[in-house]
Design a protein around this motif. Structure first.
Motif, short mmCIF file in Angstrom:
data_model
loop_
_atom_site.label_atom_id
_atom_site.label_comp_id
_atom_site.label_asym_id
_atom_site.label_seq_id
_atom_site.Cartn_x
_atom_site.Cartn_y
_atom_site.Cartn_z
N SER A 42 0.81 -1.21 0.00
CA SER A 42 0.00 0.00 0.00
C SER A 42 0.85 1.27 0.00
CB SER A 42 -0.91 0.02 1.23
OG SER A 42 -1.79 -1.08 1.19
N PHE A 43 2.03 1.18 0.56
CA PHE A 43 2.92 2.34 0.63
C PHE A 43 4.16 2.05 -0.19
CE2 PHE A 43 0.41 2.40 4.49
CZ PHE A 43 -0.04 3.70 4.51
N ILE A 44 4.46 2.92 -1.16
CA ILE A 44 5.65 2.70 -1.98
C ILE A 44 6.86 3.46 -1.44
CG2 ILE A 44 4.39 2.12 -4.07
CD1 ILE A 44 4.88 5.00 -5.04
N THR A 45 6.61 4.49 -0.64
CA THR A 45 7.70 5.27 -0.06
C THR A 45 7.42 5.47 1.43
OG1 THR A 45 8.00 6.47 -2.13
CG2 THR A 45 9.00 7.44 -0.17
N LEU A 46 8.37 5.09 2.25
CA LEU A 46 8.27 5.31 3.69
C LEU A 46 9.42 6.20 4.11
CD1 LEU A 46 7.45 1.70 4.89
CD2 LEU A 46 5.87 3.62 4.66
#
Length: 82
Positions: A42-46
C-alpha cells in the motif's frame, strides 16, 4: 498496547500522546513497522528518517503544549504531486 494503536482513531492517538501515556515516537515506529510488513504494498515510499520529527512533538508535549494532532501519522496517496 503497541499494535493496538493501529486501530485507534486519530483523536484518541492525539489524546494519549498529549497525556503522555504514549509517545509520538512509539506511534510512528509502530505504523512504520506495520507499513513495512504490509503484503499489499500500500505504501511505496516510507520516510523512516522523518520519524525524528516525532521527538520534536514529544518535546513540545513534555513542555506542556497541547497539540491537536500530536503523534497522528498520515499517509499521502501517490496520485498527489508533491
Amino acid at each position: 498496547m503497541k499494535n493496538d494503536v493501529l486501530m485507534l482513531p486519530a483523536e484518541e492517538i492525539a489524546s494519549l500522546v498529549n497525556a503522555r501515556k504514549l509517545s509520538a515516537r512509539e506511534v510512528v515506529l509502530t505504523f512504520l513497522t506495520a507499513a513495512e510488513k504490509d503484503e499489499t504494498n500500500s505504501f511505496i515510499t516510507l520516510c523512516r528518517d522523518a520519524a525524528r520529527l516525532a521527538d520534536e512533538v514529544d518535546a513540545r508535549v513534555k513542555n506542556g503544549e497541547k497539540l491537536p494532532l500530536a503523534g497522528v501519522p498520515a499517509g499521502i496517496k501517490d496520485n498527489i504531486c508533491t
